[in-house]
Design an enzyme around this catalytic site. Sequence first.
Site, mmCIF file in Angstrom:
data_model
loop_
_atom_site.group_PDB
_atom_site.id
_atom_site.type_symbol
_atom_site.label_atom_id
_atom_site.label_comp_id
_atom_site.label_asym_id
_atom_site.label_seq_id
_atom_site.Cartn_x
_atom_site.Cartn_y
_atom_site.Cartn_z
ATOM 1 N N THR A 1 -0.669 0.118 6.443
ATOM 2 C CA THR A 1 -0.377 -0.792 5.337
ATOM 3 C C THR A 1 -0.353 -2.210 5.895
ATOM 4 O O THR A 1 -0.118 -2.405 7.085
ATOM 5 C CB THR A 1 0.981 -0.453 4.680
ATOM 6 O OG1 THR A 1 1.338 -1.528 3.805
ATOM 7 C CG2 THR A 1 2.097 -0.248 5.676
ATOM 8 N N GLY A 2 -0.578 -3.174 5.023
ATOM 9 C CA GLY A 2 -0.546 -4.563 5.476
ATOM 10 C C GLY A 2 -1.813 -5.283 5.085
ATOM 11 O O GLY A 2 -2.521 -4.882 4.158
ATOM 12 N N GLY B 1 -5.331 -5.970 5.031
ATOM 13 C CA GLY B 1 -6.472 -5.122 5.354
ATOM 14 C C GLY B 1 -7.410 -5.724 6.380
ATOM 15 O O GLY B 1 -7.948 -5.011 7.240
ATOM 16 N N THR C 1 0.891 -1.150 0.000
ATOM 17 C CA THR C 1 0.000 0.000 0.000
ATOM 18 C C THR C 1 0.924 1.193 0.000
ATOM 19 O O THR C 1 2.073 1.068 0.423
ATOM 20 C CB THR C 1 -0.849 -0.008 1.301
ATOM 21 O OG1 THR C 1 -1.683 -1.161 1.300
ATOM 22 C CG2 THR C 1 -1.719 1.221 1.459
ATOM 23 N N ARG D 1 -13.572 -7.522 -3.274
ATOM 24 C CA ARG D 1 -13.033 -7.374 -1.913
ATOM 25 C C ARG D 1 -12.545 -5.937 -1.704
ATOM 26 O O ARG D 1 -11.848 -5.374 -2.528
ATOM 27 C CB ARG D 1 -11.885 -8.363 -1.718
ATOM 28 C CG ARG D 1 -11.185 -8.263 -0.342
ATOM 29 C CD ARG D 1 -9.930 -7.447 -0.438
ATOM 30 N NE ARG D 1 -9.179 -7.448 0.813
ATOM 31 C CZ ARG D 1 -8.178 -6.607 1.065
ATOM 32 N NH1 ARG D 1 -7.808 -5.722 0.163
ATOM 33 N NH2 ARG D 1 -7.546 -6.637 2.210
ATOM 34 N N VAL D 2 -12.936 -5.343 -0.576
ATOM 35 C CA VAL D 2 -12.435 -4.008 -0.222
ATOM 36 C C VAL D 2 -11.655 -4.157 1.076
ATOM 37 O O VAL D 2 -12.102 -4.853 1.997
ATOM 38 C CB VAL D 2 -13.603 -3.006 -0.061
ATOM 39 C CG1 VAL D 2 -13.114 -1.671 0.484
ATOM 40 C CG2 VAL D 2 -14.298 -2.804 -1.409
ATOM 41 N N GLY D 3 -10.504 -3.530 1.151
ATOM 42 C CA GLY D 3 -9.653 -3.658 2.343
ATOM 43 C C GLY D 3 -9.798 -2.484 3.294
ATOM 44 O O GLY D 3 -10.797 -1.770 3.308
ATOM 45 N N ASP D 4 -8.747 -2.272 4.077
ATOM 46 C CA ASP D 4 -8.759 -1.251 5.135
ATOM 47 C C ASP D 4 -8.584 0.177 4.615
ATOM 48 O O ASP D 4 -8.989 1.140 5.275
ATOM 49 C CB ASP D 4 -7.605 -1.524 6.106
ATOM 50 C CG ASP D 4 -6.253 -1.489 5.377
ATOM 51 O OD1 ASP D 4 -6.067 -2.286 4.437
ATOM 52 O OD2 ASP D 4 -5.407 -0.636 5.720
HETATM 53 N N1 GLY Z 1 -3.774 -2.727 3.154
HETATM 54 C C1 GLY Z 1 -4.203 -2.974 1.868
HETATM 55 C C2 GLY Z 1 -5.248 -3.970 1.761
HETATM 56 O O1 GLY Z 1 -5.274 -4.945 2.495
HETATM 57 O O2 GLY Z 1 -6.091 -3.809 0.932
#
Ligand code: GLY
Length: 314
Positions: free
Chosen positions: A227-228, A230, A177, A205-208
Amino acid sequence: MSRHVIVVHGGAGGFSKRDEKYLEILSEATAKGFNIIERGGSALDAVVEAVVVLENSGKFNAGLGSCLTLDGIVEMDAGVMDGSTGRVGCVGAVRCVKNPIILARKVMELTDHILLVGEGAEMLAKCLGLNIDPSLLLTEEKLSRLSDIKEKIRKQGSLRLKKLDKIREVCPDLYGTVGAVALDRAGNLATATSTGGYWLKLRGRVGDTPIIGAGIYADKTSAASATGMGEVIMKTLLCFRVCQFIEWGVSPQKAAEAGISIATKRYGSGNAGVIVVDRNGDIGIAFNTRGMAIAYMYEGMDRPIAEIRIREDI
Ligand code: GLY
């Protein structure tokens, strides 16, 4: 006394000291953002412009460099938050834009909404002329990497969607990220974050990254970007947690470490990183992955410091 500053990250993951090719781009992004605040511009402009440099580089997992889903398309998330006003704008699972962070800013500035996803976000991009042909985000290199990853995983057993932890053991650099946090001369804080998510994620899929408090958070006290993985960052509410520690009087470095330590205790290591700046211009950087790519520039420095930080204990 406060000093203006920008901190930028290019993701936490399987970086090693050899990955120096990223440092030049991180420095460029940091210098771009810093020059904006040095000239009296806003923290908001600085973090967005820094992230645009990283999205356009094609080297990080965001914008042009975004990874591919299991079925070989690009879907990106981005979020921006202005600590001084509490305004926020985010987009999720967008396919046809070069700079999701610019679209996220438009959501913040032009709509009453906070988060637009998929087709709706893409319609806004088209109305604003921010759209591109999604095939421009697909490169031979990415398609070949996708088949290499799948092959590697098949050799270890079957490609099972609920075995991400196992997949990460085989491919520690599945995700990444980019993000930036800044404090401007007027004392305003802002954060911006952008990502392609991670390799092999499912379509939709939607992350953090576009979730307030998880991948981004900013208020009048501090601003953070995560970052990482999500799913871990959302369950930890990492950015809000770190900023809340700072509001309670913890230093940014200790707050970042405490947030990461909570993620590690609950979900193991190798899955999260965070950067944060407070209203004094003090910064915090912490991660539980092998490496994290970061850069920063303070008032008084003549060039950014960019480095791949490595944790020898992971
Ligand atoms: N941190 C990015 C994601 O997992 O989408």
